[in-house]
Design a protein around this motif. Structure first.
Motif, PDB file in Angstrom:
ATOM      1  N   ALA A   1     -20.921  49.431 -15.165  1.00 11.74           N
ATOM      2  CA  ALA A   1     -20.711  50.581 -14.279  1.00 11.74           C
ATOM      3  C   ALA A   1     -19.226  50.793 -14.025  1.00 11.74           C
ATOM      4  N   VAL A   2     -18.856  52.061 -13.897  1.00 12.14           N
ATOM      5  CA  VAL A   2     -17.504  52.445 -13.489  1.00 12.14           C
ATOM      6  C   VAL A   2     -17.643  53.509 -12.408  1.00 12.14           C
ATOM      7  N   GLU A   3     -17.130  53.207 -11.230  1.00 13.15           N
ATOM      8  CA  GLU A   3     -17.201  54.130 -10.098  1.00 13.15           C
ATOM      9  C   GLU A   3     -15.789  54.436  -9.624  1.00 13.15           C
ATOM     10  N   VAL A   4     -15.461  55.715  -9.499  1.00 13.19           N
ATOM     11  CA  VAL A   4     -14.130  56.135  -9.082  1.00 13.19           C
ATOM     12  C   VAL A   4     -14.215  56.872  -7.754  1.00 13.19           C
ATOM     13  N   THR A   5     -13.355  56.456  -6.818  1.00 10.41           N
ATOM     14  CA  THR A   5     -13.136  57.244  -5.608  1.00 10.41           C
ATOM     15  C   THR A   5     -11.808  57.957  -5.785  1.00 10.41           C
ATOM     16  N   TRP A   6     -11.882  59.258  -5.987  1.00  7.25           N
ATOM     17  CA  TRP A   6     -10.670  60.051  -6.241  1.00  7.25           C
ATOM     18  C   TRP A   6      -9.919  60.306  -4.943  1.00  7.25           C
ATOM     19  N   PRO A   7      -8.619  60.609  -5.033  1.00  2.89           N
ATOM     20  CA  PRO A   7      -7.867  60.921  -3.810  1.00  2.89           C
ATOM     21  C   PRO A   7      -8.459  62.083  -3.023  1.00  2.89           C
ATOM     22  N   SER A   8      -9.153  62.985  -3.690  1.00  5.14           N
ATOM     23  CA  SER A   8      -9.787  64.113  -3.005  1.00  5.14           C
ATOM     24  C   SER A   8     -10.932  63.670  -2.107  1.00  5.14           C
ATOM     25  N   GLY A   9     -11.391  62.425  -2.287  1.00  5.40           N
ATOM     26  CA  GLY A   9     -12.549  61.922  -1.559  1.00  5.40           C
ATOM     27  C   GLY A   9     -13.813  61.947  -2.386  1.00  5.40           C
ATOM     28  N   ALA A  10     -13.787  62.660  -3.520  1.00  5.54           N
ATOM     29  CA  ALA A  10     -14.955  62.722  -4.391  1.00  5.54           C
ATOM     30  C   ALA A  10     -15.218  61.363  -5.021  1.00  5.54           C
ATOM     31  N   LYS A  11     -16.502  61.022  -5.172  1.00  3.00           N
ATOM     32  CA  LYS A  11     -16.906  59.790  -5.832  1.00  3.00           C
ATOM     33  C   LYS A  11     -17.628  60.165  -7.120  1.00  3.00           C
TER      34      LYS A  11
END
Length: 626
Positions: free
Chosen positions: A594-604
């Motif tokens: 799994a790869v999960e990203v929390t972007w600076p925009s707040g989007a996951k």
């Protein structure tokens, strides 16, 4: 805010707990009420904002017995072994980097302005997928006065064949000022990385022109400042999709009236080390304030330091900084490593301001309740538990503290119990980083070292001017072990190390390290570790509501039963910038779960990556690119 609970006595951080315990012990043993009161007054004064009482030019942990190797050399310049694991080889000369040399002041180092050295930044300035190297240079009094040519910084282009070419003149990034640090990021979201150089004197903001050249726009942008700036950091602290800039200040310095022993207003105690006369400071000198610049989105910045609460009214001696989310609330907090004064940890309140949680968090002081001479900051999740830990470098005669994140930005100094304290005491540390050098899935630690007093080579103190780097191997988050310096290898390289930046310079899946050497040629530690472990590297590209280079993003990667964390950070170490791509060692795993990203925009966002051993680009909202 939950972090305040430690101020209420329910969970005191270790530094505070130790101080309270020690104070109680002194009273109970009847060793002098005045001593106890002095200690309490000192701590109260520190927490009220004043600088603590000074006991010399630089803060240390006290005098330690010399440690010598079998050849009677200080351990900092010795301790070599003939056989052992070979991790790094210095290939700077072969790579073409030794055609450039760092210069700062005179060899005698009579003044503090001459001794701190400079940082190094890794940057893919031409977007060809290969890391280039930017070395900051110092200067001399003669050059400042126009009596001799100014030393130049250097931008080395990666030729993709193990060599580099100096393209400084063509690129227009020579600086030719008294250079200290470099923070690299795409501040205008045009897809090309820019370079902020902090100086003694006015700073530079080199805007990338997309054609291999740069233009200094610092004055127009409003970020030139003046006096002595150090290790800066970029980060979108207010979530508007644009990168803001934080610039710590060190000493308010005047080259026309440089502090010297016996000089006006300077106590001799500020100009000695172990009873020997040395250069003066930083203690006893006036500190320089810090600055936070808000990105206006039109190429200009506004100084919001006072409004945001990060102006450093105590005038501490800032050397390194980093925007990073330490309490996992999706907002970038701010770390500042201060020399001989307490460190800062500012918690982002989400309304454009920060709360000073330095003491409450446990990061201001070490476990003894004492401020340290902090030089650099390494940031990483060494336990693979999703929490960011911190590792600061300090002066010789003191240990480098490892601060474990216990959750909610509460930190505990656990250096001794992790076996990582005593080996560092003779060394004077600068740049540092968490890195997985053997790709086993656990973050190790690398440190560049070197003294500031040439006089130490004439004394039998067990330390030296030039020092070897240190590498500690992470044993599954339970302990760190020193990797021995094998003769003739990179870990046996004895130099006056300063800034260090870590990254995959050869796109082979192994992390290398570049060291900027005070008054010397650079060191390029190529990773030749014999391990056959797998790896993955991720380049992040932000969407319309995030910074384009995704500074501030957090990635969680799961493989082989381990969930690792990586954060995109611009800054930290000592006045340096690491590879912006996130590197994960996978051990023997060939698949990524799994790869999960929390972007600076707040989007996951979740991504699927089919195979290991490759560099993959993740684009916010648009999937992957090979």
């Amino acid at each position: 805010m939950p972090i305040r609970s430690c101020l209420l006595g329910s969970s005191l951080p270790s530094s505070t707990s130790f101080a309270v315990f020690a104070l109680g012990a002194i009273l109970s043993m009847g060793l002098g009420e005045s001593l106890a009161q002095s200690t309490a007054d000192s701590q109260a004064k520190s927490q009220e904002g004043g600088q603590p009482p000074a006991a010399g030019g630089v803060n240390t942990g006290g005098v330690h017995a010399p440690i010598l190797d079998k050849e009677r050399r200080p351990i900092t310049a010795g301790g070599f072994v003939k056989t052992g694991p070979i991790v790094f080889q210095d290939i700077a000369e072969k790579a073409g980097l030794t055609t450039w040399k760092h210069t700062m002041g005179t060899p005698e180092k009579r003044y503090i302005i001459e001794a701190n050295g400079s940082g190094v930044g890794l940057i893919d300035y031409d977007n060809d997928g290969w890391l280039d190297i930017y070395f900051v240079n110092g200067s001399t009094q003669e050059a400042l006065a126009g009596k001799s040519p100014a030393p130049k910084a250097a931008l080395f282009h990666n030729n993709h064949d193990g060599t580099f070419t100096n393209v400084t003149e063509k690129a227009g990034v020579a600086n030719e000022r008294w250079g200290v640090g470099v923070a690299i990021a795409d501040y205008d979201n045009d897809g090309w990385p820019d370079i902020y150089v902090s100086n003694f004197g006015k700073n530079r903001l080199y805007h990338n022109n997309h054609d291999g050249t740069f233009t200094d726009v610092a004055e127009k942008a409003g970020v030139a400042l003046g006096n002595w700036s150090t290790g800066s950091t970029w980060g979108d602290y207010d979530g508007d999709g644009r990168l803001d800039l934080f610039v710590p200040g060190y000493i308010h310095y005047d080259t026309a009236n440089q502090p010297s022993s016996g000089g006006p207003g300077i106590s001799f105690s500020f100009c000695q080390f172990r009873g020997v006369e040395v250069m003066c400071g930083p203690r006893g000198l006036k500190g320089e304030s810090d600055h936070l610049f808000h990105n206006n989105g039109d190429g200009t910045f506004t100084d919001v330091s006072e409004k945001a609460g990060v102006a450093d009214k105590n005038a501490y001696y800032g050397l390194a900084s980093a925007f990073v989310d330490v309490n996992n609330d999706g907002k970038l907090d701010l770390l500042v490593a201060d020399d001989s004064t307490p460190n800062y940890l500012y918690i982002n309140k989400g309304d454009g301001t920060f709360e000073d949680a330095s003491y409450a968090s446990g990061y201001a002081l070490n476990e003894n309740g004492r401020e340290t001479a902090s030089m650099g900051i390494a940031i990483g999740d060494y336990m693979n538990n999703g929490l960011l830990d911190l590792y600061n470098t300090t002066f010789s005669d003191d240990y480098n503290p490892l601060y474990r994140n216990d959750g909610n930005a509460n930190y505990t100094d656990i250096s001794y119990q992790m076996g990582i304290a005593e080996p560092t005491i003779p060394f004077l540390g600068w740049g540092d980083a968490f890195l997985d050098f053997d790709n086993d899935g656990w973050k190790d630690i690398i440190i560049a070292n070197g003294h500031v007093y040439p006089q130490v080579d004439r004394m039998s103190w067990g330390t030296s001017w030039a020092q070897r780097p240190l590498l500690f191997r992470n044993l599954e988050g339970k302990r760190f072990d020193p990797v021995p310096p094998v003769e003739g290898t990179g870990l046996a390289k004895v130099v006056a190390g300063r800034g260090v930046a870590v990254g995959d310079l050869f796109n082979d899946g192994k992390l290398d390290a570049v060291i900027n050497v005070l008054d010397g040629h650079p060191v390029l530690l190529r990773n030749i570790s014999p391990d056959k472990h797998h790896w993955i590297e991720l380049k992040l590209v932000g969407g319309s509501k995030s910074p384009r280079d995704a500074v501030g993003a957090t990635v969680y990667l799961t493989a082989d039963g381990k969930k690792q964390r990586g954060d995109v950070i611009s800054g930290a170490s000592y006045a340096s910038t690491h590879d912006p791509r996130l590197h994960f060692g996978l051990g023997d795993a060939t698949t990524i779960d799994a790869v999960e990203v929390t972007w600076p925009s707040g989007a996951k966002e979740k991504f699927a990556i089919a195979k290991a051993d490759q560099i993959v680009t993740l684009v916010e909202g648009k999937g992957t690119k090979p």
